[in-house]
Design a protein around this motif. Sequence first.
Motif, short mmCIF file in Angstrom:
data_model
loop_
_atom_site.label_atom_id
_atom_site.label_comp_id
_atom_site.label_asym_id
_atom_site.label_seq_id
_atom_site.Cartn_x
_atom_site.Cartn_y
_atom_site.Cartn_z
N LYS A 130 0.84 -1.19 0.00
CA LYS A 130 0.00 0.00 0.00
C LYS A 130 0.88 1.24 0.00
O LYS A 130 1.94 1.27 0.61
N GLY A 131 0.41 2.27 -0.69
CA GLY A 131 1.13 3.54 -0.67
C GLY A 131 0.68 4.39 0.49
O GLY A 131 -0.14 4.00 1.32
N ALA A 132 1.23 5.60 0.56
CA ALA A 132 0.89 6.51 1.64
C ALA A 132 -0.52 7.07 1.46
O ALA A 132 -1.01 7.20 0.34
N GLU A 133 -1.16 7.37 2.57
CA GLU A 133 -2.46 8.04 2.56
C GLU A 133 -2.28 9.43 3.16
O GLU A 133 -1.66 9.59 4.21
N ASN A 134 -2.87 10.43 2.51
CA ASN A 134 -2.89 11.78 3.03
C ASN A 134 -4.34 12.25 3.06
O ASN A 134 -5.03 12.19 2.03
N GLN A 135 -4.77 12.72 4.22
CA GLN A 135 -6.15 13.18 4.34
C GLN A 135 -6.17 14.61 4.87
O GLN A 135 -5.47 14.96 5.82
N TYR A 136 -7.02 15.44 4.24
CA TYR A 136 -7.17 16.84 4.61
C TYR A 136 -8.63 17.06 4.99
O TYR A 136 -9.53 16.75 4.19
N THR A 137 -8.88 17.58 6.19
CA THR A 137 -10.24 17.73 6.69
C THR A 137 -10.49 19.14 7.18
O THR A 137 -9.68 19.71 7.92
N LEU A 138 -11.64 19.69 6.79
CA LEU A 138 -12.09 21.00 7.27
C LEU A 138 -13.41 20.79 7.99
O LEU A 138 -14.34 20.19 7.43
N GLY A 139 -13.49 21.24 9.25
CA GLY A 139 -14.68 20.98 10.06
C GLY A 139 -15.30 22.24 10.63
O GLY A 139 -14.63 23.26 10.83
N LEU A 140 -16.60 22.16 10.91
CA LEU A 140 -17.34 23.25 11.55
C LEU A 140 -18.23 22.64 12.62
O LEU A 140 -18.96 21.67 12.36
N SER A 141 -18.17 23.20 13.84
CA SER A 141 -18.94 22.66 14.96
C SER A 141 -19.77 23.75 15.62
O SER A 141 -19.28 24.86 15.84
N LYS A 142 -21.01 23.42 15.92
CA LYS A 142 -21.91 24.30 16.66
C LYS A 142 -22.20 23.64 18.01
O LYS A 142 -22.84 22.59 18.07
N THR A 161 -20.01 19.07 11.40
CA THR A 161 -19.93 18.68 10.00
C THR A 161 -18.50 18.84 9.53
O THR A 161 -17.76 19.69 10.03
N ASP A 162 -18.07 18.01 8.59
CA ASP A 162 -16.73 18.17 8.03
C ASP A 162 -16.66 17.62 6.61
O ASP A 162 -17.52 16.84 6.17
N LEU A 163 -15.64 18.07 5.90
CA LEU A 163 -15.39 17.65 4.53
C LEU A 163 -13.95 17.18 4.43
O LEU A 163 -13.03 17.92 4.83
N SER A 164 -13.74 15.96 3.93
CA SER A 164 -12.39 15.37 3.87
C SER A 164 -12.04 14.96 2.44
O SER A 164 -12.87 14.36 1.73
N TYR A 165 -10.80 15.26 2.06
CA TYR A 165 -10.25 14.76 0.80
C TYR A 165 -9.11 13.81 1.16
O TYR A 165 -8.20 14.17 1.91
N THR A 166 -9.16 12.59 0.62
CA THR A 166 -8.16 11.58 0.93
C THR A 166 -7.43 11.14 -0.32
O THR A 166 -8.05 10.66 -1.28
N ASP A 167 -6.12 11.33 -0.31
CA ASP A 167 -5.24 10.86 -1.38
C ASP A 167 -4.70 9.50 -0.94
O ASP A 167 -3.91 9.40 -0.01
N ILE A 168 -5.14 8.43 -1.61
CA ILE A 168 -4.87 7.07 -1.13
C ILE A 168 -3.74 6.40 -1.90
O ILE A 168 -3.54 5.20 -1.81
N GLY A 169 -2.98 7.13 -2.67
CA GLY A 169 -1.80 6.55 -3.32
C GLY A 169 -2.15 5.59 -4.43
O GLY A 169 -2.55 5.99 -5.51
N PHE A 170 -2.03 4.28 -4.15
CA PHE A 170 -2.25 3.27 -5.17
C PHE A 170 -3.73 3.06 -5.50
O PHE A 170 -4.07 2.37 -6.44
N SER A 171 -4.62 3.63 -4.71
CA SER A 171 -6.05 3.40 -4.89
C SER A 171 -6.74 4.68 -5.37
O SER A 171 -6.09 5.64 -5.79
N THR A 172 -8.06 4.69 -5.27
CA THR A 172 -8.86 5.81 -5.74
C THR A 172 -8.97 6.89 -4.68
O THR A 172 -9.30 6.61 -3.52
#
Length: 402
Positions: free
Chosen positions: A355-367, A378-389
């Motif tokens: 497996k390759g490296a995983e990098n995840q970036y998350t931006l969140g908002l809490s009330k 609520t939050d929004l995450s983008y995940t770079d999974i290397g060898f996968s999608t």
Amino acid sequence: MKLSKLHSVVTLICISAFLSINAQETNAPKFGKGLFNLIGKDSTFSMNISARMQFLATSQWDASNGLSNPETNMLVRRSRLKFNGFAFTPKLTYKIELGLSNRDIGKATTFTNDAPKYILDAVVKWNFTGNFTLWFGQTKLPGNRERVISSANLQQVDRSLLNSRFNIDRDMGIQLRHHFKLSKNFIVKEAFSIAQGEGRNVTTGNLGGHQYTTRVELLPFGKFASKGDYKGSDLKFEEKPKLALGFTYDFNNDAVKNRSNQGSYMANDIGYYATNISTVFVDAMYKHKGFSFMAEYSKRDAKDPYAKNSDGTLTGDEVQVGNGLNLQSGIMLSKTLELSGRYTNISLDKIITAKGAENQYTLGLSKFIVGHKLKVQTDLSYTDIGFSTNQLLYRLQVDIHF
């Protein structure tokens, strides 16, 4: 015990507790402090009963192909009952926590030791002298800070990828805890644990060796308000800077799971493959005037990560060795609204795990309506999974804690 029987037992416990209110000295707690308190007439015991729920909705897309293959899901993420208090003397306390949602319970498998996990915590704590406390039972091991922070007190919707890949979670055993002061404000906390080494709710005894965990924490500027070193977000707006540093070493002798006491059993032709697994955690928490920052680093290694049969042939399983980094920060925009961000990197050994490296970036908002006891996140995450999608994930969660 079947799930229907468990629900019947839990219902009977709750009904009995409510009916006993008139016969006991009770204190009606404020919202978020429990459903009610029971205190024995002779003050030889107490019990606080509380409940909590989390409702989660998620949407996920394939980010590598124009947000294709959308998936949505709605579920009761957590649904729990908690009981805590003291027995006979305030120096002997206890905690029981039951998980009732599907995600809490899990499911039985074909492996001998694996069973549904109704019980999260069942532990007694004895302050037998001075600042020494002995714990006995099933509870969280003194591992990474993010895991020890309750899921009720998280800064974002859920914990990071570092926690899901490397945490050592709960186990059955004993823990010795102690704290002392180096100066007026400088606090040092120590914890040592000996556990069974295969996770929670093991049913037929220990298949491998035992698990040994040591943790040291340094609080150079004194205690955080309301135990804030183990709560996400600076809801208390610390007037002075507060810092906590943690260092953990965990050694699992003859571990039979591929993530120390977590993950999957490594089965082979004679039962289970066993190898020594060590895990290191370094973490920090900083808070000041509504700003918070948490950092964690983890590393797992194994004596021989490749699972083998008795003749030396590979089974196809392997220990997930590698390291992880999690950086997380938040700023209170008001007393009830917080903006947070998180970066997580997972680097498993690609030769061993393919497996390759995983990098995840998350931006969140809490009330925060009533602190962590009633909140919408609520939050929004983008995940770079290397060898996968690559993936884009959106989450919305409501928490309520009585």
